[in-house]
Design an enzyme around this catalytic site. Structure first.
Site, PDB file in Angstrom:
ATOM      1  N   CYS A 102      33.289  42.975  27.969  1.00 20.49           N
ATOM      2  CA  CYS A 102      33.438  44.117  28.584  1.00 20.49           C
ATOM      3  C   CYS A 102      33.734  45.393  27.595  1.00 20.49           C
ATOM      4  O   CYS A 102      32.807  46.327  27.600  1.00 20.49           O
ATOM      5  CB  CYS A 102      34.189  44.326  29.954  1.00 20.49           C
ATOM      6  SG  CYS A 102      34.025  45.799  30.759  1.00 20.49           S
ATOM      7  N   CYS A 198      38.122  41.962  37.269  1.00 18.25           N
ATOM      8  CA  CYS A 198      38.177  42.866  38.643  1.00 18.25           C
ATOM      9  C   CYS A 198      36.792  42.471  39.438  1.00 18.25           C
ATOM     10  O   CYS A 198      37.313  42.625  40.739  1.00 18.25           O
ATOM     11  CB  CYS A 198      37.844  44.381  38.061  1.00 18.25           C
ATOM     12  SG  CYS A 198      38.100  45.553  39.287  1.00 18.25           S
TER      13      CYS A 198
END
Length: 364
Positions: A102, A198
């Site tokens: 990410c 997340c």
């Protein structure tokens, strides 16, 4: 002040670290813009890290420190560049680290492109890491808070990415970050740190993965071939795992804890052991691919270094030897427990992060 000429876009997560990063830059005279990245659509899910709540915190912080704020949606980019890879790795029985990817593909690629188009000179985040610019080269260094250092997650960034980056809290301890937030009256001063991935949040990992990948149950065996239970699918287990095996009361057992020692993908068998940890969990070397040297330059044929095979692991003495294009064999001074294919091996020279690569092979 000279800094007023520089515009900095701050990636705001809704947490205290990015909030204090924005505050410090504002106090230093930069033209600061807060931007909230929405990378996952959790609107239809029972998730513990909903974007709406985090965005409310971003809005509150930005209003308090008087900076403009926006939101940008990278759900498509995240799905294509990170989540697809995440699923493919699990299909192969490996254990990926999407947070590293990410940073490489979203925060310091898609988001950095956005920041540049917005006229920003720099992109800042709340990572616990530091940068040193010397003789035209930018070096990534560990954050001074040893317990919070996040250089591991930044190991795949390139020179062009980090030369436009800023990590305002890299010199601080976490306690100081919270103190600064409290003294400034920021609403997130005592907000709990987010943990894990997340898009999974507080939900059970196995349940989340079953939503996207079909289960393929099989036998759970001891190293001598005795069947002691059934597994739900090899992708749900990782080397060294102790919890969630559901074989604690197996007949003939010693009563001690079981743990995963090997995956046989071809025959769909999960091998487990009980009691003293098997030698199969400890390896002397690994081979990693896609080695990224953050500060550029030619790949070194061989060098001594320190290495980590997981976040928060103490640095381990090692020697890295090139054995192909972007491929390195890393030999450790002491055997390492549960080195896991799909994870990242990150190399250091003192407090400087040299870079890292993906573990492909474990050598016992």
């Amino acid at each position: 002040m000279e800094n007023q000429k520089k515009r900095v876009v701050v990636g705001m997560s809704g947490g205290v670290d990015s909030a204090v990063s924005a505050l410090l830059l504002k106090e230093q005279g930069y033209d600061v813009v807060g931007v909230f990245m929405k990378n996952w659509d959790d609107s239809a899910e029972d998730s513990e890290c909903p974007a709406a709540a985090d965005y409310d915190d971003v809005r509150s912080v930005c209003a308090k420190i008087d900076i403009p704020y926006y939101t940008v949606n990278f759900e498509h980019e995240y799905w294509e560049r990170v989540f697809r890879y995440f699923l493919e790795e699990y299909k192969r029985g490996r254990t990926p680290n999407p947070d590293v990817l990410c940073n490489k593909e979203i925060k310091f690629a898609a988001f950095l492109d956005f920041a540049k188009k917005a006229g920003a000179d720099f992109l800042a985040t709340g990572h616990y890491a530091r940068l040193e610019r010397r003789n035209g080269t930018t070096y990534l260094k560990k954050g001074l808070d040893e317990g919070k250092d996040q250089s591991y997650f930044l190991c795949m960034l390139s020179q062009s990415q980090i030369e436009r980056a800023m990590f305002p809290i890299g010199e601080l301890q976490k306690a100081d970050v919270r103190r600064i937030a409290g003294e400034a009256g920021l609403s997130v001063a005592k907000k709990k740190d987010s943990t894990g991935i997340c898009f999974i949040g507080e939900r059970k990992f196995k349940q989340f993965l079953q939503t996207y990948l079909p289960a393929n149950p099989g036998d759970m065996k001891t190293l001598d071939g005795k069947v002691v239970g059934r597994h739900d699918g090899l992708m749900y287990y990782t080397l060294g795992q102790r919890r969630g095996l559901d074989i604690g009361g197996s007949k003939g057992g010693t009563g001690e804890r079981w743990f995963v020692v090997r995956k046989d993908m071809e025959n769909n068998i999960l091998y487990v052991s009980q009691g003293a940890e098997s030698e199969l969990l400890f390896s002397r070397a690994l081979v990693m691919s896609g080695m990224n040297f953050i500060s550029g330059g030619e790949e070194k044929p061989g060098f001594d270094c320190m290495a980590k095979v997981r976040y928060r692991q103490p640095d381990q003495q090692a020697h890295a030897e090139k054995c192909g294009e972007g491929v390195y064999r890393v030999e450790f001074a002491e055997k390492q427990r549960a080195v896991t294919p799909g994870q990242y091996c990150v190399l250091y020279d003192g407090d400087a992060c040299l870079g890292g690569g993906v573990v492909d092979e474990v050598i016992f």
